[in-house]
Design a protein around this motif. Structure first.
Motif, PDB file in Angstrom:
ATOM      1  N   MET A 149      -2.878   1.836  -4.246  1.00  0.00           N
ATOM      2  CA  MET A 149      -2.485   3.243  -4.187  1.00  0.00           C
ATOM      3  C   MET A 149      -3.624   4.029  -3.536  1.00  0.00           C
ATOM      4  O   MET A 149      -4.750   4.004  -4.043  1.00  0.00           O
ATOM      5  N   VAL A 150      -3.315   4.707  -2.437  1.00  0.00           N
ATOM      6  CA  VAL A 150      -4.329   5.518  -1.760  1.00  0.00           C
ATOM      7  C   VAL A 150      -4.100   6.972  -2.155  1.00  0.00           C
ATOM      8  O   VAL A 150      -3.119   7.588  -1.734  1.00  0.00           O
ATOM      9  N   GLU A 151      -4.963   7.484  -3.024  1.00  0.00           N
ATOM     10  CA  GLU A 151      -4.738   8.822  -3.597  1.00  0.00           C
ATOM     11  C   GLU A 151      -6.065   9.556  -3.708  1.00  0.00           C
ATOM     12  O   GLU A 151      -7.002   9.060  -4.315  1.00  0.00           O
ATOM     13  N   ILE A 152      -6.116  10.729  -3.167  1.00  0.00           N
ATOM     14  CA  ILE A 152      -7.358  11.502  -3.174  1.00  0.00           C
ATOM     15  C   ILE A 152      -7.499  12.358  -4.431  1.00  0.00           C
ATOM     16  O   ILE A 152      -8.610  12.715  -4.832  1.00  0.00           O
ATOM     17  N   SER A 153      -6.375  12.680  -5.073  1.00  0.00           N
ATOM     18  CA  SER A 153      -6.396  13.632  -6.191  1.00  0.00           C
ATOM     19  C   SER A 153      -6.624  12.933  -7.533  1.00  0.00           C
ATOM     20  O   SER A 153      -5.842  12.059  -7.926  1.00  0.00           O
ATOM     21  N   PRO A 162       0.752   8.730  -3.288  1.00  0.00           N
ATOM     22  CA  PRO A 162       1.905   8.338  -4.116  1.00  0.00           C
ATOM     23  C   PRO A 162       2.383   9.372  -5.130  1.00  0.00           C
ATOM     24  O   PRO A 162       3.256   9.045  -5.940  1.00  0.00           O
ATOM     25  N   GLY A 163       1.865  10.582  -5.114  1.00  0.00           N
ATOM     26  CA  GLY A 163       2.427  11.630  -5.991  1.00  0.00           C
ATOM     27  C   GLY A 163       2.377  11.254  -7.456  1.00  0.00           C
ATOM     28  O   GLY A 163       1.308  10.996  -8.015  1.00  0.00           O
ATOM     29  N   ARG A 164       3.540  11.164  -8.087  1.00  0.00           N
ATOM     30  CA  ARG A 164       3.605  10.818  -9.511  1.00  0.00           C
ATOM     31  C   ARG A 164       3.745   9.315  -9.751  1.00  0.00           C
ATOM     32  O   ARG A 164       3.932   8.898 -10.895  1.00  0.00           O
ATOM     33  N   VAL A 181       0.845  -1.194   0.000  1.00  0.00           N
ATOM     34  CA  VAL A 181       0.000   0.000   0.000  1.00  0.00           C
ATOM     35  C   VAL A 181       0.881   1.244   0.000  1.00  0.00           C
ATOM     36  O   VAL A 181       1.812   1.330   0.801  1.00  0.00           O
ATOM     37  N   GLU A 182       0.603   2.197  -0.872  1.00  0.00           N
ATOM     38  CA  GLU A 182       1.287   3.498  -0.756  1.00  0.00           C
ATOM     39  C   GLU A 182       0.253   4.583  -0.503  1.00  0.00           C
ATOM     40  O   GLU A 182      -0.756   4.695  -1.196  1.00  0.00           O
ATOM     41  N   LEU A 183       0.531   5.400   0.518  1.00  0.00           N
ATOM     42  CA  LEU A 183      -0.342   6.531   0.838  1.00  0.00           C
ATOM     43  C   LEU A 183       0.193   7.777   0.150  1.00  0.00           C
ATOM     44  O   LEU A 183       1.384   8.096   0.285  1.00  0.00           O
ATOM     45  N   ASN A 208       5.647   8.485   1.873  1.00  0.00           N
ATOM     46  CA  ASN A 208       6.660   9.538   1.902  1.00  0.00           C
ATOM     47  C   ASN A 208       5.982  10.890   1.724  1.00  0.00           C
ATOM     48  O   ASN A 208       5.215  11.084   0.778  1.00  0.00           O
ATOM     49  N   GLU A 209       6.273  11.820   2.612  1.00  0.00           N
ATOM     50  CA  GLU A 209       5.667  13.162   2.565  1.00  0.00           C
ATOM     51  C   GLU A 209       4.149  13.089   2.398  1.00  0.00           C
ATOM     52  O   GLU A 209       3.573  13.792   1.572  1.00  0.00           O
ATOM     53  N   PHE A 210       3.519  12.236   3.157  1.00  0.00           N
ATOM     54  CA  PHE A 210       2.053  12.149   3.141  1.00  0.00           C
ATOM     55  C   PHE A 210       1.468  12.738   4.423  1.00  0.00           C
ATOM     56  O   PHE A 210       0.555  13.559   4.387  1.00  0.00           O
ATOM     57  N   PHE A 211       2.026  12.345   5.575  1.00  0.00           N
ATOM     58  CA  PHE A 211       1.420  12.768   6.846  1.00  0.00           C
ATOM     59  C   PHE A 211       1.512  14.276   7.059  1.00  0.00           C
ATOM     60  O   PHE A 211       0.657  14.861   7.703  1.00  0.00           O
ATOM     61  N   VAL A 249      -6.129  14.196 -10.416  1.00  0.00           N
ATOM     62  CA  VAL A 249      -5.040  14.560 -11.334  1.00  0.00           C
ATOM     63  C   VAL A 249      -3.836  13.651 -11.110  1.00  0.00           C
ATOM     64  O   VAL A 249      -3.260  13.091 -12.042  1.00  0.00           O
ATOM     65  N   LEU A 250      -3.474  13.472  -9.823  1.00  0.00           N
ATOM     66  CA  LEU A 250      -2.299  12.645  -9.538  1.00  0.00           C
ATOM     67  C   LEU A 250      -2.605  11.159  -9.781  1.00  0.00           C
ATOM     68  O   LEU A 250      -1.730  10.410 -10.200  1.00  0.00           O
ATOM     69  N   ARG A 251      -3.843  10.775  -9.542  1.00  0.00           N
ATOM     70  CA  ARG A 251      -4.204   9.383  -9.817  1.00  0.00           C
ATOM     71  C   ARG A 251      -3.967   9.064 -11.301  1.00  0.00           C
ATOM     72  O   ARG A 251      -3.435   8.014 -11.659  1.00  0.00           O
TER      73      ARG A 251
HETATM   74  N1  SAH Z   1       4.651  10.572  -1.872  1.00  0.00           N
HETATM   75  C1  SAH Z   1       4.831  11.437  -3.017  1.00  0.00           C
HETATM   76  C2  SAH Z   1       3.924  12.672  -3.016  1.00  0.00           C
HETATM   77  C3  SAH Z   1       3.925  13.527  -1.786  1.00  0.00           C
HETATM   78  S1  SAH Z   1       2.784  14.887  -1.938  1.00  0.00           S
HETATM   79  C4  SAH Z   1       6.272  11.841  -3.117  1.00  0.00           C
HETATM   80  O1  SAH Z   1       7.030  11.637  -2.172  1.00  0.00           O
HETATM   81  O2  SAH Z   1       6.661  12.357  -4.167  1.00  0.00           O
HETATM   82  C5  SAH Z   1       1.369  14.296  -1.026  1.00  0.00           C
HETATM   83  C6  SAH Z   1       0.570  13.233  -1.720  1.00  0.00           C
HETATM   84  O3  SAH Z   1      -0.526  12.865  -0.868  1.00  0.00           O
HETATM   85  C7  SAH Z   1      -0.078  13.634  -3.037  1.00  0.00           C
HETATM   86  O4  SAH Z   1      -0.116  12.509  -3.888  1.00  0.00           O
HETATM   87  C8  SAH Z   1      -1.478  14.055  -2.592  1.00  0.00           C
HETATM   88  O5  SAH Z   1      -2.418  14.101  -3.633  1.00  0.00           O
HETATM   89  C9  SAH Z   1      -1.770  13.004  -1.561  1.00  0.00           C
HETATM   90  N2  SAH Z   1      -2.782  13.344  -0.553  1.00  0.00           N
HETATM   91  C10 SAH Z   1      -2.852  14.481   0.189  1.00  0.00           C
HETATM   92  N3  SAH Z   1      -3.858  14.415   1.076  1.00  0.00           N
HETATM   93  C11 SAH Z   1      -4.426  13.194   0.908  1.00  0.00           C
HETATM   94  C12 SAH Z   1      -5.501  12.521   1.553  1.00  0.00           C
HETATM   95  N4  SAH Z   1      -6.182  13.098   2.530  1.00  0.00           N
HETATM   96  N5  SAH Z   1      -5.798  11.257   1.156  1.00  0.00           N
HETATM   97  C13 SAH Z   1      -5.089  10.664   0.157  1.00  0.00           C
HETATM   98  N6  SAH Z   1      -4.067  11.260  -0.494  1.00  0.00           N
HETATM   99  C14 SAH Z   1      -3.741  12.508  -0.126  1.00  0.00           C
END
Ligand code: SAH
Length: 368
Positions: free
Chosen positions: A115-119, A88-90, A84-86, A156-159, A121-123
């Protein structure tokens, strides 16, 4: 300056319902379905607003891939594993993970990626990136949708993108911090009318004893609890890499970034990224309260060294054309360095896991 569409919406809401708590403001800025920062753009990369470790060097995702393979071994090589990735950006880190784990074919064959992605565009970006991959991939907009079963989670850089609450200390107690409209019609920070009941009783001593005017931040998101419960009940581990502090402490860390520079979070809502430091102590407490074992946090530089970053970088350089060598060195130095603009010390890695797994790779105590 023209008002952003989200600013118009936020002002409308404040006029209707009164000052808006910082947490709600941050939520709208980032994930408002129509105007939220992440919902409307791909903010990553050189032409975007910020650059993350997986975008700096493939070595980052590859080493995390090797980490997931070792965790899978510790779990007893389960035949089916949810990777699972929270956020996942690009999709770059997942690509690098899946390439690196080609060296453990049994693991790769056991993986279904979630892939857990809310956006949206990024999805779409992720779907393009992972399109050619021969591993099944599913998308979800929240972690709750990931089906039951053993799992390895990476983030990475999600929380740091999860909204924070803010409180501010005044003479007679702590008040929630809000966004309101001042006499000149500008969005400004303010304080709520009433103190937060029982606040002092609920926080640790260093927050309680903070000076007048101090700001305290916390997250109420239940995700850390849900993740920990899952790894304990169904087996597995979650790895969090982010910037933040190791101990809970008062202080304001909310920041906005646009075009690789700091920005005023109130000026162009929805057009700039807003984040706040991750409180690793709070994360650890949430995980432990669910019976998970907490590993780390350790500095990102140390974590990557423990995973063999030097060897991996040397191997990459050995096959790289001569003109790429400096670029590789430069990128890896940025991941490991301890300077203010480097990520080796600013970022931390922490994992929480099923306690039956024992000590996780790269979190072993230093052997000196
Ligand atoms: N992990 C990636 C992107 C970090 S940016 C990297 O290191 O490059 C943050 C990511 O989290 C983006 O993909 C953004 O769309 C997603 N995101 C932000 N809030 C979210 C939420 N509440 N639920 C799911 N995804 C979320």
């Amino acid at each position: 300056m023209a008002r952003s569409p989200l600013e118009i919406e936020i002002r409308r809401r404040i006029k209707l319902a009164g000052p808006m708590p910082v947490r709600q403001f941050m939520t709208l800025c980032l994930v408002d379905p129509e105007h939220g920062y992440y919902m409307t753009r791909d903010p990553l990369g050189r032409g975007g607003d910020f650059v993350t470790s997986p975008e700096i060097s493939q070595v980052f995702g590859e080493l995390i891939g090797l980490w997931t393979a070792s965790v899978w071994h510790l779990m007893g090589n389960p035949e089916n594993i949810r990777l699972v990735e929270l956020g996942p950006g690009r999709g770059t880190m997942m690509l690098d993970i899946l390439r690196a784990v080609q060296v453990v074919p049994e693991f790769r064959a056991a993986i279904v990626v979630h892939m857990v992605e809310i956006s949206p565009v990024l999805r779409e970006r992720q779907q393009q990136a992972l399109g050619p991959i021969d591993v099944p991939v599913m998308w979800h907009s929240s972690f709750d949708e990931v089906p039951d079963g053993p799992l390895i989670v990476v983030a990475n850089e999600f929380f740091d993108a999860l909204p924070v609450n803010q409180a501010i200390k005044q003479l007679n107690g702590w008040y929630e911090r809000v966004v309101e409209i001042d006499g000149d019609g500008n969005l400004v920070f303010g304080i709520a009318n009433e103190t937060i009941p029982l606040f002092e009783q609920l926080v640790s001593a260093n927050v309680r004893d903070a000076p007048f005017g101090a700001i305290c931040e916390w997250r109420t998101d239940s995700l850390p609890l849900a993740l920990s419960q899952r790894v304990v009940r169904q087996g597995g581990a979650a790895l969090v890499v982010d910037y933040g502090h190791v101990e809970s402490a008062p202080g304001e860390t909310l920041q906005a970034v646009g075009g690789h520079a700091f920005a005023n979070p109130l000026l162009t809502p929805g057009e700039v990224d807003i984040t706040a430091h991750v409180d690793f102590q709070a994360l650890a407490m949430a995980a432990e309260s669910m019976g998970a074992r907490v590993h780390g946090p350790v500095d990102q530089g140390q974590f990557l060294r423990n995973l063999g970053v030097e060897k991996r970088t040397a191997a990459l350089k050995a096959y790289a054309p001569r003109e790429k060598i400096d670029e590789i060195d430069f990128a890896v130095r940025r991941l490991l360095g301890e300077g203010r603009t480097e990520m080796g010390k600013l970022f931390k890695a922490m994992a929480f896991a099923d306690p039956n797994l024992g000590t996780l790779p790269a979190f072993e105590p230093a052997s000196e």
